[in-house]
Design a protein around this motif. Sequence first.
Motif, PDB file in Angstrom:
ATOM      1  N   PRO A 133       0.838  -1.207   0.000  1.00  0.00           N
ATOM      2  CA  PRO A 133       0.000   0.000   0.000  1.00  0.00           C
ATOM      3  C   PRO A 133       0.866   1.246   0.000  1.00  0.00           C
ATOM      4  CG  PRO A 133      -0.722  -1.545   1.675  1.00  0.00           C
ATOM      5  CD  PRO A 133       0.576  -2.069   1.127  1.00  0.00           C
ATOM      6  N   GLY A 134       0.488   2.225  -0.797  1.00  0.00           N
ATOM      7  CA  GLY A 134       1.224   3.481  -0.882  1.00  0.00           C
ATOM      8  C   GLY A 134       0.266   4.625  -1.115  1.00  0.00           C
ATOM      9  N   MET A 135       0.824   5.754  -1.469  1.00  0.00           N
ATOM     10  CA  MET A 135       0.010   6.939  -1.685  1.00  0.00           C
ATOM     11  C   MET A 135      -0.793   6.800  -2.985  1.00  0.00           C
ATOM     12  SD  MET A 135       1.318  10.846  -2.069  1.00  0.00           S
ATOM     13  CE  MET A 135       1.483  10.944  -3.840  1.00  0.00           C
ATOM     14  N   GLN A 136      -2.097   6.962  -2.887  1.00  0.00           N
ATOM     15  CA  GLN A 136      -2.940   6.971  -4.078  1.00  0.00           C
ATOM     16  C   GLN A 136      -2.794   8.333  -4.743  1.00  0.00           C
ATOM     17  OE1 GLN A 136      -4.971   4.365  -5.334  1.00  0.00           O
ATOM     18  NE2 GLN A 136      -3.584   3.317  -3.949  1.00  0.00           N
ATOM     19  N   ALA A 137      -2.647   8.331  -6.069  1.00  0.00           N
ATOM     20  CA  ALA A 137      -2.413   9.586  -6.777  1.00  0.00           C
ATOM     21  C   ALA A 137      -3.080   9.553  -8.140  1.00  0.00           C
ATOM     22  CB  ALA A 137      -0.915   9.828  -6.932  1.00  0.00           C
ATOM     23  N   PRO A 143       0.517  12.636 -21.320  1.00  0.00           N
ATOM     24  CA  PRO A 143      -0.328  11.677 -22.051  1.00  0.00           C
ATOM     25  C   PRO A 143      -1.122  10.735 -21.147  1.00  0.00           C
ATOM     26  CG  PRO A 143       1.974  11.054 -22.227  1.00  0.00           C
ATOM     27  CD  PRO A 143       1.939  12.395 -21.558  1.00  0.00           C
ATOM     28  N   LEU A 144      -0.747  10.630 -19.882  1.00  0.00           N
ATOM     29  CA  LEU A 144      -1.446   9.732 -18.960  1.00  0.00           C
ATOM     30  C   LEU A 144      -2.368  10.478 -18.005  1.00  0.00           C
ATOM     31  CD1 LEU A 144       1.582   7.422 -18.086  1.00  0.00           C
ATOM     32  CD2 LEU A 144      -0.221   7.027 -19.774  1.00  0.00           C
ATOM     33  N   ALA A 145      -2.680  11.733 -18.313  1.00  0.00           N
ATOM     34  CA  ALA A 145      -3.544  12.543 -17.448  1.00  0.00           C
ATOM     35  C   ALA A 145      -4.857  11.818 -17.180  1.00  0.00           C
ATOM     36  CB  ALA A 145      -3.813  13.902 -18.089  1.00  0.00           C
ATOM     37  N   GLY A 146      -5.273  11.832 -15.916  1.00  0.00           N
ATOM     38  CA  GLY A 146      -6.508  11.181 -15.521  1.00  0.00           C
ATOM     39  C   GLY A 146      -6.315   9.783 -14.958  1.00  0.00           C
ATOM     40  N   TYR A 147      -5.141   9.189 -15.141  1.00  0.00           N
ATOM     41  CA  TYR A 147      -4.885   7.844 -14.612  1.00  0.00           C
ATOM     42  C   TYR A 147      -4.736   7.935 -13.093  1.00  0.00           C
ATOM     43  CZ  TYR A 147      -4.142   5.320 -18.973  1.00  0.00           C
ATOM     44  OH  TYR A 147      -4.309   4.694 -20.169  1.00  0.00           O
ATOM     45  N   ARG A 148      -5.322   6.980 -12.394  1.00  0.00           N
ATOM     46  CA  ARG A 148      -5.196   6.883 -10.944  1.00  0.00           C
ATOM     47  C   ARG A 148      -4.397   5.636 -10.612  1.00  0.00           C
ATOM     48  NH1 ARG A 148      -8.977   9.381  -7.296  1.00  0.00           N
ATOM     49  NH2 ARG A 148      -9.991  11.074  -8.398  1.00  0.00           N
ATOM     50  N   GLY A 149      -3.562   5.753  -9.616  1.00  0.00           N
ATOM     51  CA  GLY A 149      -2.750   4.619  -9.211  1.00  0.00           C
ATOM     52  C   GLY A 149      -2.016   4.933  -7.932  1.00  0.00           C
ATOM     53  N   THR A 150      -0.930   4.242  -7.717  1.00  0.00           N
ATOM     54  CA  THR A 150      -0.132   4.379  -6.501  1.00  0.00           C
ATOM     55  C   THR A 150       1.244   4.901  -6.871  1.00  0.00           C
ATOM     56  OG1 THR A 150      -1.266   2.446  -5.628  1.00  0.00           O
ATOM     57  CG2 THR A 150       0.726   3.117  -4.490  1.00  0.00           C
ATOM     58  N   VAL A 151       1.767   5.789  -6.034  1.00  0.00           N
ATOM     59  CA  VAL A 151       3.108   6.316  -6.252  1.00  0.00           C
ATOM     60  C   VAL A 151       4.063   5.608  -5.305  1.00  0.00           C
ATOM     61  CG1 VAL A 151       4.571   8.355  -6.091  1.00  0.00           C
ATOM     62  CG2 VAL A 151       2.277   8.554  -7.005  1.00  0.00           C
ATOM     63  N   VAL A 152       5.162   5.117  -5.855  1.00  0.00           N
ATOM     64  CA  VAL A 152       6.203   4.499  -5.041  1.00  0.00           C
ATOM     65  C   VAL A 152       7.524   5.180  -5.349  1.00  0.00           C
ATOM     66  CG1 VAL A 152       5.048   2.262  -4.849  1.00  0.00           C
ATOM     67  CG2 VAL A 152       6.612   2.657  -6.730  1.00  0.00           C
ATOM     68  N   ARG A 153       8.405   5.168  -4.392  1.00  0.00           N
ATOM     69  CA  ARG A 153       9.719   5.780  -4.583  1.00  0.00           C
ATOM     70  C   ARG A 153      10.710   4.686  -4.938  1.00  0.00           C
ATOM     71  NH1 ARG A 153      11.604  10.578  -3.984  1.00  0.00           N
ATOM     72  NH2 ARG A 153       9.795  11.344  -2.891  1.00  0.00           N
ATOM     73  N   ASN A 154      11.503   4.948  -5.977  1.00  0.00           N
ATOM     74  CA  ASN A 154      12.555   4.027  -6.403  1.00  0.00           C
ATOM     75  C   ASN A 154      13.842   4.836  -6.377  1.00  0.00           C
ATOM     76  OD1 ASN A 154      14.137   2.078  -7.486  1.00  0.00           O
ATOM     77  ND2 ASN A 154      13.127   2.004  -9.476  1.00  0.00           N
ATOM     78  N   GLY A 155      14.549   4.780  -5.244  1.00  0.00           N
ATOM     79  CA  GLY A 155      15.729   5.626  -5.081  1.00  0.00           C
ATOM     80  C   GLY A 155      15.281   7.074  -4.990  1.00  0.00           C
ATOM     81  N   SER A 156      15.807   7.922  -5.847  1.00  0.00           N
ATOM     82  CA  SER A 156      15.415   9.328  -5.843  1.00  0.00           C
ATOM     83  C   SER A 156      14.294   9.616  -6.844  1.00  0.00           C
ATOM     84  CB  SER A 156      16.628  10.196  -6.178  1.00  0.00           C
ATOM     85  OG  SER A 156      17.074   9.894  -7.490  1.00  0.00           O
ATOM     86  N   LYS A 157      13.823   8.596  -7.545  1.00  0.00           N
ATOM     87  CA  LYS A 157      12.806   8.782  -8.584  1.00  0.00           C
ATOM     88  C   LYS A 157      11.451   8.296  -8.096  1.00  0.00           C
ATOM     89  CE  LYS A 157      16.284   8.129 -12.088  1.00  0.00           C
ATOM     90  NZ  LYS A 157      16.796   7.326 -13.147  1.00  0.00           N
TER      91      LYS A 157
END
Length: 183
Positions: A133-137, A143-157
């Motif tokens: 579970p992570g932050m829902q965003a 081009p992906l405007a409107g997509y909902r999903g989860t944000v995860v951190r991969n290192g500094s990205k």
Amino acid sequence: MGVLPAEPFLFPYDLLTSPHGSDEQRWWALHTRPRAEKALARQLRSRSVPFFLPLHERRRILQRRLVRSFLPLFPSYLFVRGTDEDRVESLKSNMVVQCLPVADQERLEDSLRRVYGLMESGAPLAPEERLQPGMQAEIVSGPLAGYRGTVVRNGSKLRFVIEVNFLQRGASVEVDSAMIRPA
């Protein structure tokens, strides 16, 4: 050394962009033998059975050459949308370990449409294992405007993850923090 082009990953090509088929058609998740996904997709295509096999591109250097390969985004899984006869046709291939029934058809189809959208965007995809579970965003630009999903951190990205809850796996693309907002 020549590089083979990507094989068709969707049959028919409008499977995820056109309205639903008949009421008799439903989604099935096929758990395949290891490394049999593409061979099964070829057989299903020759038998006119609708399928979706999400792929991602992997690039690596071998002997000072860039080698591209297209690998299943969800190893050992292929999705079939069809009748019970289509399901039986896929089982006859002898490449399916198990046919998983899908209880929530709409939710799976929505997830698959979003994964397909990520593939069509041209952004480099990466498979994501056992999502936490992570932050829902929501993506607000690009081009992906409107997509909902989860944000995860991969290192500094930051990576934006579309989940296929049925498999507890997903696909992700790298995003800039300015492109997303909390949902």
